[in-house]
Design an enzyme around this catalytic site. Structure first.
Site, PDB file in Angstrom:
ATOM      1  N   SER A 155     -39.518  54.770  42.075  1.00  0.00           N
ATOM      2  CA  SER A 155     -40.549  54.338  43.007  1.00  0.00           C
ATOM      3  C   SER A 155     -40.224  52.925  43.458  1.00  0.00           C
ATOM      4  O   SER A 155     -39.470  52.209  42.779  1.00  0.00           O
ATOM      5  CB  SER A 155     -41.917  54.343  42.306  1.00  0.00           C
ATOM      6  OG  SER A 155     -42.899  53.678  43.066  1.00  0.00           O
ATOM      7  N   TYR A 168     -47.356  52.844  35.158  1.00  0.00           N
ATOM      8  CA  TYR A 168     -46.509  53.497  36.155  1.00  0.00           C
ATOM      9  C   TYR A 168     -45.279  52.632  36.449  1.00  0.00           C
ATOM     10  O   TYR A 168     -44.151  53.127  36.495  1.00  0.00           O
ATOM     11  CB  TYR A 168     -47.328  53.730  37.424  1.00  0.00           C
ATOM     12  CG  TYR A 168     -46.635  54.490  38.523  1.00  0.00           C
ATOM     13  CD1 TYR A 168     -46.545  55.879  38.490  1.00  0.00           C
ATOM     14  CD2 TYR A 168     -46.093  53.833  39.623  1.00  0.00           C
ATOM     15  CE1 TYR A 168     -45.925  56.587  39.508  1.00  0.00           C
ATOM     16  CE2 TYR A 168     -45.478  54.532  40.655  1.00  0.00           C
ATOM     17  CZ  TYR A 168     -45.395  55.905  40.595  1.00  0.00           C
ATOM     18  OH  TYR A 168     -44.774  56.603  41.605  1.00  0.00           O
TER      19      TYR A 168
END
Length: 276
Positions: A155, A168
């Site tokens: 990401s 995350y």
């Protein structure tokens, strides 16, 4: 000839979102697909996850392109089940050339507020699940003797800190280290390993009420149209959301022979987010 004609791709998290998009895009260019997804809800995830019906829709869309697909429900946290699913797919389709370790979840919370369950689910799926995917795939890639391409979905948050998603960020940063190590370990076998780093993509992982509330805490019941300006403000390029197909096009490039000497690369598809 398609860009991945005659090859077989293993995709995790393939029931919808980026995973389904990857399956369709690779099938359009000639690949057959081994698709897995948990097709169940994970308790710490604040939005509805993919279902068996979603996975069946992926099957229909790939078959509509006249490509073969083996679709199996499996949890990337369960190595034995994941390996069995991949082994079954390779037995039916005959080979393995491309791996998309795409399965992932998203949840929110400041670091001091994240529950143990939320932290562990994030690590188990977004990092350990990627390792399980690679571990299960490596023997098949080596056995083919043709090299291969492994693409790990990280990401933009794996390359840049973000508030409210510390677990995350930690998992996606870990994916980068795993990718680089795999790239070195598998290079003698001509197996290339790279990672993708998307910005905000228009999938169910992003388009849900908890995310809307994070971006518009001033509204009691924010909707998609209320957060578009906030999403757009993140990106230097004037776009609020990327399409899943934008990420799939990057994955296709890394999977194809066009990228035959590219390995160990962190590839942003982020509308310029990492420039900020």
């Amino acid at each position: 000839m398609g860009r991945v004609e005659g090859k077989v791709a293993f995709i995790t998290g393939a029931a919808r979102g980026q995973g389904r998009s990857h399956a369709i895009r690779l099938a359009e260019e000639g690949a057959d697909i081994i698709a897995v997804d948990i097709c169940q809800q994970v308790g710490s995830v604040p939005y509805g996850m993919a279902t068996a019906e979603d996975l069946e829709q992926t099957v229909k869309e790939v078959e509509a392109l006249d490509r073969r697909i083996v679709a199996i429900e499996a949890d990337v946290r369960n190595y034995a089940a994941l390996k069995a699913a991949l082994d079954e797919g390779v037995a039916e389709l005959g080979r393995l050339d491309i791996v998309s370790a795409n399965a992932g979840i998203f949840s929110l919370g400041r670091v001091e507020e994240i529950s143990d369950e939320s932290w562990q689910d994030m690590m188990d799926i977004n990092l350990t699940g990627v390792w399980h995917t690679a571990k299960a795939a490596i023997p098949h890639l080596r056995a083919g003797g043709n090299g291969g391409s492994m693409i790990l979905t990280s990401s933009g948050a794996g390359m840049k800190a973000s508030q409210n998603i510390g677990h995350y960020v930690a998992a996606k940063t870990g994916v980068i280290g795993l990718m680089r190590t795999l790239a070195l370990e598998l290079a003698p076998d001509m197996i290339r390993v790279n990672s993708l780093h998307p910005s905000t993509v228009a999938t169910d992982m992003v388009l849900n009420e908890p995310t809307y509330r994070l971006f518009r805490p001033d509204l009691e019941n924010p909707q998609k149209e209320d957060v578009m300006a906030a999403f757009a403000a993140i990106n230097p390029l004037p776009v609020a959301l990327l399409d899943a197909r934008d990420i799939s096009n990057a994955l296709l490039f890394l999977a194809s022979d066009e990228a035959r000497y590219i390995t160990g690369v962190t590839l942003p598809i982020d509308a310029g987010v990492l420039l900020k």
